[in-house]
Design a protein around this motif. Sequence first.
Motif, PDB file in Angstrom:
ATOM      1  N   TRP A  34      46.249  36.460  37.554  1.00  0.00           N
ATOM      2  CA  TRP A  34      45.808  37.676  36.874  1.00  0.00           C
ATOM      3  C   TRP A  34      44.610  38.214  37.634  1.00  0.00           C
ATOM      4  CZ3 TRP A  34      45.621  36.323  30.932  1.00  0.00           C
ATOM      5  CH2 TRP A  34      46.930  36.149  30.470  1.00  0.00           C
ATOM      6  N   ASP A  35      44.731  39.427  38.146  1.00  0.00           N
ATOM      7  CA  ASP A  35      43.632  40.130  38.809  1.00  0.00           C
ATOM      8  C   ASP A  35      43.225  41.311  37.942  1.00  0.00           C
ATOM      9  OD1 ASP A  35      43.528  38.624  41.270  1.00  0.00           O
ATOM     10  OD2 ASP A  35      45.395  39.607  41.846  1.00  0.00           O
ATOM     11  N   PHE A  36      41.920  41.499  37.751  1.00  0.00           N
ATOM     12  CA  PHE A  36      41.433  42.667  37.021  1.00  0.00           C
ATOM     13  C   PHE A  36      39.983  42.923  37.401  1.00  0.00           C
ATOM     14  CE2 PHE A  36      41.109  38.940  34.309  1.00  0.00           C
ATOM     15  CZ  PHE A  36      39.827  38.989  33.804  1.00  0.00           C
ATOM     16  N   VAL A  83      37.776  40.150  39.230  1.00  0.00           N
ATOM     17  CA  VAL A  83      37.967  38.861  38.574  1.00  0.00           C
ATOM     18  C   VAL A  83      39.379  38.371  38.871  1.00  0.00           C
ATOM     19  CG1 VAL A  83      37.991  37.645  36.362  1.00  0.00           C
ATOM     20  CG2 VAL A  83      36.390  39.519  36.729  1.00  0.00           C
ATOM     21  N   GLN A  84      39.496  37.051  39.052  1.00  0.00           N
ATOM     22  CA  GLN A  84      40.815  36.458  39.270  1.00  0.00           C
ATOM     23  C   GLN A  84      40.939  35.192  38.429  1.00  0.00           C
ATOM     24  OE1 GLN A  84      42.232  34.376  43.031  1.00  0.00           O
ATOM     25  NE2 GLN A  84      43.215  36.390  43.200  1.00  0.00           N
ATOM     26  N   VAL A 140      33.796  36.876  30.296  1.00  0.00           N
ATOM     27  CA  VAL A 140      34.214  35.844  31.239  1.00  0.00           C
ATOM     28  C   VAL A 140      32.992  35.075  31.726  1.00  0.00           C
ATOM     29  CG1 VAL A 140      36.201  37.186  32.032  1.00  0.00           C
ATOM     30  CG2 VAL A 140      34.063  37.334  33.284  1.00  0.00           C
ATOM     31  N   SER A 141      33.233  33.865  32.147  1.00  0.00           N
ATOM     32  CA  SER A 141      32.220  33.095  32.864  1.00  0.00           C
ATOM     33  C   SER A 141      32.960  32.315  33.933  1.00  0.00           C
ATOM     34  CB  SER A 141      31.456  32.164  31.923  1.00  0.00           C
ATOM     35  OG  SER A 141      32.333  31.216  31.356  1.00  0.00           O
ATOM     36  N   VAL A 157      35.940  33.938  39.962  1.00  0.00           N
ATOM     37  CA  VAL A 157      37.093  33.103  39.626  1.00  0.00           C
ATOM     38  C   VAL A 157      36.805  32.439  38.285  1.00  0.00           C
ATOM     39  CG1 VAL A 157      38.522  31.158  40.354  1.00  0.00           C
ATOM     40  CG2 VAL A 157      37.569  32.709  42.061  1.00  0.00           C
ATOM     41  N   VAL A 158      37.722  32.638  37.312  1.00  0.00           N
ATOM     42  CA  VAL A 158      37.501  32.134  35.954  1.00  0.00           C
ATOM     43  C   VAL A 158      38.659  31.243  35.521  1.00  0.00           C
ATOM     44  CG1 VAL A 158      36.101  34.111  35.272  1.00  0.00           C
ATOM     45  CG2 VAL A 158      38.546  34.165  34.874  1.00  0.00           C
TER      46      VAL A 158
END
Length: 123
Positions: free
Chosen positions: A21-23, A40-41, A60-61, A71-72
């Motif tokens: 998932w990329d966003f 974010v990936q 996210v973290s 990267v999460v």
Amino acid sequence: MTGFMPRTESGVFRKRQTLVWDFRLERHGDDGRPLPRAAVQMRAKFYRGGAINNGDVVQVSGRRRRNGLIVVDSVRNLTSGTVIRAHNWNVSVFLVYALMLLVLAAVIGVAQSFILSGSPLEP
């Protein structure tokens, strides 16, 4: 959150696919002014807990790489109230592999005991 792009990558080892998932996160400073978007990936063999969509408010973290990509392993979707977690190992697959390894070790042990004892397999 914008630019949500789910995709799959084919694996070479055991032909297992990786879901990616990329966003991008739209961020704002303390004064309310917009900050640069953050890429974010999230990568996994499977996801559990819900879904995300463009326009959702998420938290996210994770780890920021040198190229700026974050990267999460989990995303908290504040819009729907869910937490989506990335899982890279399926427990049932791991248990099947462990059982197969134990059976193989038992077969090798029995064969080795016959060879070392010197008793023939046929009467």
